[in-house]
Design a protein around this motif. Sequence first.
Motif, PDB file in Angstrom:
ATOM      1  N   GLU A  11       0.684  -1.283  -0.014  1.00  0.00           N
ATOM      2  CA  GLU A  11       0.103   0.019   0.197  1.00  0.00           C
ATOM      3  C   GLU A  11       0.980   1.215   0.062  1.00  0.00           C
ATOM      4  OE1 GLU A  11      -3.097   2.197   3.150  1.00  0.00           O
ATOM      5  OE2 GLU A  11      -3.117  -0.143   2.889  1.00  0.00           O
ATOM      6  N   VAL A  12       1.916   1.234   0.732  1.00  0.00           N
ATOM      7  CA  VAL A  12       2.819   2.331   0.919  1.00  0.00           C
ATOM      8  C   VAL A  12       3.674   2.726  -0.448  1.00  0.00           C
ATOM      9  CG1 VAL A  12       4.964   3.175   2.045  1.00  0.00           C
ATOM     10  CG2 VAL A  12       3.180   2.456   3.300  1.00  0.00           C
ATOM     11  N   VAL A  13       3.842   1.741  -1.132  1.00  0.00           N
ATOM     12  CA  VAL A  13       4.583   1.715  -2.294  1.00  0.00           C
ATOM     13  C   VAL A  13       3.649   2.207  -3.582  1.00  0.00           C
ATOM     14  CG1 VAL A  13       6.135   0.680  -4.086  1.00  0.00           C
ATOM     15  CG2 VAL A  13       6.350   0.202  -1.765  1.00  0.00           C
ATOM     16  N   GLN A  14       2.495   1.842  -3.254  1.00  0.00           N
ATOM     17  CA  GLN A  14       1.424   2.213  -4.592  1.00  0.00           C
ATOM     18  C   GLN A  14       1.207   3.631  -4.344  1.00  0.00           C
ATOM     19  OE1 GLN A  14      -1.871  -0.653  -3.557  1.00  0.00           O
ATOM     20  NE2 GLN A  14      -1.396  -1.905  -5.224  1.00  0.00           N
ATOM     21  N   LYS A  15       1.120   4.042  -3.068  1.00  0.00           N
ATOM     22  CA  LYS A  15       0.962   5.543  -2.873  1.00  0.00           C
ATOM     23  C   LYS A  15       1.942   6.222  -3.241  1.00  0.00           C
ATOM     24  CE  LYS A  15      -1.947   5.264   1.414  1.00  0.00           C
ATOM     25  NZ  LYS A  15      -2.278   5.236   2.735  1.00  0.00           N
ATOM     26  N   ARG A  16       2.893   5.738  -3.337  1.00  0.00           N
ATOM     27  CA  ARG A  16       4.434   6.380  -3.746  1.00  0.00           C
ATOM     28  C   ARG A  16       4.346   6.457  -5.371  1.00  0.00           C
ATOM     29  NH1 ARG A  16      10.315   5.013  -3.851  1.00  0.00           N
ATOM     30  NH2 ARG A  16      11.338   6.855  -4.437  1.00  0.00           N
TER      31      ARG A  16
END
Length: 137
Positions: free
Chosen positions: A16-21
């Motif tokens: 999820e964090v990488v998708q937001k980035r």
Amino acid sequence: MSWADSLIKLSAYEVEVVQKRMAEVSGRRAAAEMRRLMLEAEGEAEAVQARDDPESGWSHAAYVKGLRHRKAEAEAEIARLLAEEQGVRDALAEAFETQKKYEHVAETARTLQRKEAGRRETAELDELGLRRASGGR
């Protein structure tokens, strides 16, 4: 919650964090591409004005030089963002791989637990059958 569930939850958070980035970098790249398109449109409008008005024609050469410089900066920014986006894509693929690996480990552990429970149940039933067959209770 088992250790496998905790790992799955952590890896899902990482995805999820990488998708937001990824969304943030893609947004910055889209904005940079829009700036480049705006510069091209301004250059075309300035060229039309320079053809129509001889007075503005004198400053057109300086404007074109500045426009080339700004377009080169925009192109460099887009290239940098494309490289960053590729890095984020790689990180996202790695995060998904890790998540799938943890999910596979958890599923394997659950399968082994079910097999072990089945083996124990079979052993208990065999023992019970032997006791009844031998006449003991």
